[in-house]
Design an enzyme around this catalytic site. Sequence first.
Site, short mmCIF file in Angstrom:
data_model
loop_
_atom_site.label_atom_id
_atom_site.label_comp_id
_atom_site.label_asym_id
_atom_site.label_seq_id
_atom_site.Cartn_x
_atom_site.Cartn_y
_atom_site.Cartn_z
N SER A 133 0.78 -1.23 0.00
CA SER A 133 0.00 0.00 0.00
C SER A 133 0.81 1.28 0.00
CB SER A 133 -0.94 0.01 1.21
OG SER A 133 -0.21 -0.04 2.42
N HIS A 162 -5.46 -3.66 -1.97
CA HIS A 162 -5.22 -2.67 -3.03
C HIS A 162 -5.15 -3.30 -4.42
CE1 HIS A 162 -4.61 1.03 -0.71
NE2 HIS A 162 -4.17 0.23 0.24
N LYS A 217 -12.27 0.04 -0.58
CA LYS A 217 -11.40 0.78 -1.49
C LYS A 217 -12.04 0.80 -2.88
CE LYS A 217 -7.22 0.18 1.25
NZ LYS A 217 -7.86 -0.33 2.47
#
Length: 391
Positions: A180, A208, A239
């Site tokens: 990340s 991610h 996310k």
Amino acid sequence: MKGFEHIQQELEDMKKEGTFRELIPLESAQGSRVTIKGKDVIQLSSNNYLGLTSHPRMKEAAEKAIRTYGVGTGSVRTIAGTLQMHEDFEEKLAKFKHTEAALVFQSGFTTNQGVLSSMLTDQDVVISDELNHASIIDGIRLTKAGRKIYKHVDVDSLEEKLKESVDYRTKLVVTDGVFSMDGNIAPLPEIVEVAEKYGALVMVDDAHASGVLGDNGRGTVNHFGLDGRVHIQVGTLSKAVGVLGGYVATTKVLKDYLIHKGRPFLFSTSHPPAVTAACDAAVDVLLEEPELIDKLWENTEFFKKGLEELGFDTGISKTPITPVMIGDDALTHKFSDELFNEGVFAQGIVFPTVPKGKARIRTIVTAEHSQEELQEALDAFQRAAKTLNIL
């Protein structure tokens, strides 16, 4: 009130060092541009990779769920808080991830804590990349398992740790799929190969990578063609999916075990209907609107190239996470402030989130950005760097 003097002193020290930061409230919906302190700025610090936080299909699904089921569930999943929509969504998620089963937790952080703390005992060992996410580190701290750390993305180092671990019952290798802070991708094929050689399980945190890598955003496991060879996939719904929560995609055996032993799952109220319905709709968006991922990667390539042509060091990133390496903590925050003055919101990341001397502005482009906005941001980076004599 007395008793907090040492904490106050630590905060004062942070202020003197220029590393103390106030929270920055947004005054608008998340998007390619946001309003902060009454100012319209380009957003480059959000994890909203695909712009799904305001996708019409997801908003409609959330509104419908509220009208039908209300705003909350009133219980944990194991007592009276499991709605049919929770189970339907988990079945859809498992199918999407090409796994037997999936289980949703309240966040990606609690997913890692719940999985690691529940399945490992003092008969087992966990072998972790040295730059894994804090939630993995904290999950490991909650276990009584043996603990070994291998050098970042170094498969030879991993193999050394596996050789030292032959006497343990279960050997679990844990890695982020996409890291990340640096935006690099784990060498998953090599990790899986060496893990299989030593009979180890593999766990990948794809926070991610979900919605970013793989077919329709299925993540790094699918990206590398490793479906069926990775035992545990952890992902986030907060996310690229644009809502809230985390999940583990795995075998039915582990799902059933976590329902009974995963403490964050056992002792947290289930997701509100609007959250579950919006996440369910997001999977449909991923399947039916792949052009969003294409646009994300087009924007990523454009912005990375622009930063590098200006002379910025973007590290080892291979994903939409693009760090602009500065080094000094205080200077990094000054650069972030100057970018804001120039119309760009891009937060500085400093110690202890990253090691001393590795402070950076972490940027994330999204599918919502236009190339005109990204060029405007690049121009702002150039002006801010000139003001602070960074380049």
